[in-house]
Scaffold this active site. Structure first.
Site, PDB file in Angstrom:
ATOM      1  N   ARG A   1     -16.096  40.661  60.510  1.00 19.23           N
ATOM      2  CA  ARG A   1     -15.145  39.814  59.540  1.00 19.23           C
ATOM      3  C   ARG A   1     -14.165  40.412  58.980  1.00 19.23           C
ATOM      4  NH1 ARG A   1     -20.497  37.345  56.199  1.00 19.23           N
ATOM      5  NH2 ARG A   1     -21.478  36.782  58.024  1.00 19.23           N
TER       6      ARG A   1
ATOM      7  N   ARG B   1     -18.374  44.994  50.857  1.00 17.31           N
ATOM      8  CA  ARG B   1     -17.651  43.982  52.031  1.00 17.31           C
ATOM      9  C   ARG B   1     -16.688  44.794  53.011  1.00 17.31           C
ATOM     10  NH1 ARG B   1     -15.976  38.858  50.304  1.00 17.31           N
ATOM     11  NH2 ARG B   1     -16.531  39.336  48.199  1.00 17.31           N
TER      12      ARG B   1
ATOM     13  N   GLU C   1     -24.461  38.771  46.000  1.00 12.58           N
ATOM     14  CA  GLU C   1     -25.302  37.854  47.564  1.00 12.58           C
ATOM     15  C   GLU C   1     -25.766  39.039  48.430  1.00 12.58           C
ATOM     16  OE1 GLU C   1     -22.965  35.019  49.546  1.00 12.58           O
ATOM     17  OE2 GLU C   1     -23.969  35.256  51.265  1.00 12.58           O
TER      18      GLU C   1
ATOM     19  N   SER D   1     -28.610  34.724  52.667  1.00 13.33           N
ATOM     20  CA  SER D   1     -28.174  33.293  52.466  1.00 13.33           C
ATOM     21  C   SER D   1     -28.790  32.613  53.472  1.00 13.33           C
ATOM     22  CB  SER D   1     -26.735  33.460  52.630  1.00 13.33           C
ATOM     23  OG  SER D   1     -25.959  32.114  52.867  1.00 13.33           O
TER      24      SER D   1
ATOM     25  N   ARG E   1     -25.427  45.733  52.571  1.00 11.01           N
ATOM     26  CA  ARG E   1     -25.663  45.232  51.263  1.00 11.01           C
ATOM     27  C   ARG E   1     -26.989  45.607  50.677  1.00 11.01           C
ATOM     28  NH1 ARG E   1     -22.265  39.599  49.968  1.00 11.01           N
ATOM     29  NH2 ARG E   1     -20.054  40.732  50.342  1.00 11.01           N
TER      30      ARG E   1
END
Length: 427
Positions: A258, A273, A345, A348, A390
Site C-alpha cells: 500500500r 501503517r 483497526e 475488517s 498490527r
RNA sequence: GGAGGCGUCGCCUAGUCCGGUCGAUGGCGCCCGCCUGCUAAGCGGGUUGAGGAUAAAACCUCUCGCGGGUUCAAAUCCCGCCGCCUCCGCCA
C-alpha cells in the site's frame, strides 16, 4: 457494479444511497440518460444489421443487373451498419462507465455519514492496565530484537521494517494460528499471487477512490495488490459456479502493498501503517441471500481469532461514507493499543454482495423449484483473519511486562515454543 | 529470450487450404418425453452465454481465445495481442 435493473426501476433508491455516502446523485441521472441512449443505439444498429443480413443472403443466387443493384444497396448499407455499430459502442461505454462509478448500495443498517460516524456494536475484554509505564511496540520490538525499523528505513525507506528473531517467529506463529483457525472453520487455504492485471484490480473496485494507494509496476500494466481480496475475487472471474458448491470459503495468504498516500504524518512510527505486510484474508463466494449470515460468520471468526490473541477490542459498524466502493456493509474489529490509549483497526470484514462478481463476471447456476436451472449473480465477502504487523503491535503492547518481556498468548505458545519473549537488550 | 504447433456453444470433435445452405457437424455427458415388470438398452426432442424487444412469448442482434482490418458477406483471408503445449537457451 450495481444491478442495472435497480437503477432503471428504482433510481430513487440509488439516489438515497448516494446521499447516505455523502456523494452527489448526478451520476444517477447520467446513468439513466446513458441507458436510454444505449438502447436507442442498439435498436438502430440491430435493424440496419438485420437488413444487411437479409439482403446479403440474396446475393449468391442473384444474377446480372439484379446482382449489381443488390451490391450497390448492400455496400451503402454496410457503411451505415459500421456507423451505427460505432455509435452503439460509444453509448454502451458511456453507460458502463456511469454505472461503474456508482458504489455499492449501503445496507439499511449502515450508519449515515463519514469516518467518525461509526457505531460501536460491541466491546470485548478489558483494556490492559499496567503498574509501570508501558512501552510502545517500537521500543519493545527493539528490546526483543523483533523489529528493526532503522535497517528497514536504510534498505527500503520509511514505513518498512525487518522482522527479526522472535519478530519473525511471531509472524510465522500468527500465520500458523490463522491457518489453523481457517481449517477449523472450513476454509480452503490458498497462497495467492500479489501481482495482478488491471482487470482484477479494477474488478474489485480498487482503481476507483482507492487508486492513489495502489502500486503499479512500471512498464508492465500490472499492479501490486493491497490485499489478497483482489486475486481471490478475480480467481473465479468469467466463471459460472455450480450453485450447489457454494459457499466457497478461501483463506488466502499474500504479501500486501500500500502506498499510504495521503496518510502523511499518521502513524509515522512503528509498524501500524506500512507499505508492505503479510496477511491471511478470508474470502467467500456465496448467494446474495446467504451473504448477510456469512458476513456475521466472518465477523465471529475474526473475533475468535482476536480472542485467541487475548486482546481487548471493540467491533464497529462502519458508516456509509467510510465504506469501500464495493462494500454494502463493513465491520471493523479494533484492538486496544495501550500506549495510544485507543482502539485501532486490526481486522475488517466487508460484504460486497454482487458488486464485484458483476464486474468480474462470476455467476452461479442454480436449480429452480420446477427442476430447471437459472443463472444468478452471487455475492463475495472478505475479512481479515490476520494482518501480521498490527497483530504484533497489539500483542507486544498488551502482553508486555515491566522488564520489557512479553507474555505469549496461550494459543501461540505451541507455535513459538515458549511462554515469554525475553528482551535481548536492556531497556 | 529463440523456433514451431494449437485455441470451435460442459467435455471431445467436423469445418479453416478453395469466404456465402456452417446464422456452427457428430459423439459423450446432462435434461424432458416415449417405450420396456424395474434397471440397462432403444426411440424422439432439448442442451453456450449476453443484449434488445414483449404483459409474456414469438422474434431480432451479438458470441467459433481477444481486438482490429479486408469484403456486399469472415469460424474460414490479413494484422496485432493473450493463453496453452513442444523443443532450444537462461535461471531461483
Amino acid at each position: 457494479m450495481i444491478d442495472p435493473r435497480i437503477l432503471r426501476e428504482d433510481p430513487d433508491r440509488v439516489r438515497a444511497a448516494q446521499a447516505k455516502r455523502g456523494l452527489s446523485d448526478d451520476v444517477v441521472d447520467r446513468a439513466l440518460a446513458a441507458d436510454t441512449a444505449r438502447r436507442e443505439a442498439i435498436t438502430t444498429f440491430e435493424s440496419r444489421r438485420g437488413e444487411q443480413k437479409r439482403l446479403g443472403k440474396l446475393i449468391p443466387q442473384a444474377q446480372g443487373e439484379e446482382k449489381t443493384a443488390l451490391l450497390t444497396r448492400t455496400k451503402a448499407l454496410a457503411a451505415q451498419v459500421k456507423e451505427a455499430e460505432a455509435a452503439q459502442a460509444v453509448a454502451e461505454e458511456e453507460w458502463r462507465q456511469s454505472l461503474l462509478s456508482i458504489p455499492n448500495l449501503a445496507a439499511d443498517e449502515v450508519p449515515a455519514g463519514g469516518e467518525d460516524d461509526f457505531v460501536v456494536l460491541e466491546t470485548v475484554g478489558t483494556p490492559a492496565t499496567f503498574d509501570f509505564e508501558p512501552r510502545d511496540h517500537v521500543e519493545l520490538g527493539r528490546m526483543l530484537g523483533a523489529i528493526d525499523l532503522e535497517r528497514g528505513a536504510k534498505v527500503s525507506g520509511s514505513r518498512f521494517y525487518f522482522l527479526t528473531g522472535v519478530g519473525a517467529e511471531l509472524e510465522f506463529a500468527l500465520i500458523n494460528l490463522a491457518n489453523e483457525t481457517a481449517r477449523e472453520f472450513g476454509f480452503t487455504q490458498v497462497i495467492a499471487p500479489s501481482m495482478v492485471k488491471p482487470r482484477a484490480m479494477d474488478g474489485t473496485g480498487f482503481l476507483g477512490q482507492a487508486a492513489d494507494d495502489v502500486y503499479r509496476i512500471e512498464g508492465q500494466d500490472m499492479y501490486l495488490v493491497g490485499t489478497s481480496e483482489v486475486p481471490m475475487a478475480a480467481y473465479h472471474s468469467d466463471e459460472i459456479l455450480d450453485g450447489s458448491s457454494l459457499p466457497l470459503r478461501y483463506a488466502a495468504f499474500s504479501p500486501c502493498f500500500r502506498k499510504e498516500a495521503g496518510s502523511h504524518g499518521k502513524d509515522t512510527k512503528g509498524i501500524i501503517r506500512v507499505h508492505w505486510f503479510d496477511k491471511v484474508e478470508m474470502f467467500v463466494y456465496t448467494t446474495v441471500e446467504d451473504s448477510y449470515a456469512e458476513h456475521q460468520r466472518l465477523l465471529s471468526i475474526e473475533k475468535a481469532f482476536l480472542d485467541k490473541l487475548e486482546l481487548a477490542y471493540q467491533v464497529i459498524d462502519t458508516a456509509a461514507g467510510d465504506l469501500g466502493l464495493s462494500a454494502q456493509r463493513k465491520f471493523d474489529c479494533e484492538a486496544w493499543i495501550p500506549t495510544q490509549g485507543k482502539y485501532r483497526e486490526l481486522t475488517s470484514t466487508s460484504n460486497c454482495t454482487e458488486f464485484q462478481t458483476r464486474r468480474l463476471d462470476t455467476r452461479g447456476r442454480f436449480t429452480t423449484a420446477d427442476g430447471g436451472t437459472e443463472l444468478k449473480a452471487i455475492a463475495t465477502l472478505n475479512g481479515t483473519l490476520c494482518a501480521v504487523p498490527r497483530a504484533i503491535v497489539a500483542i507486544l503492547e498488551t502482553h508486555q511486562q515491566a522488564d520489557g518481556s512479553v507474555k505469549v498468548p496461550q494459543a501461540l505458545q505451541k507455535w513459538l515454543g515458549r511462554e515469554v519473549l525475553e528482551p535481548v537488550t536492556g531497556g
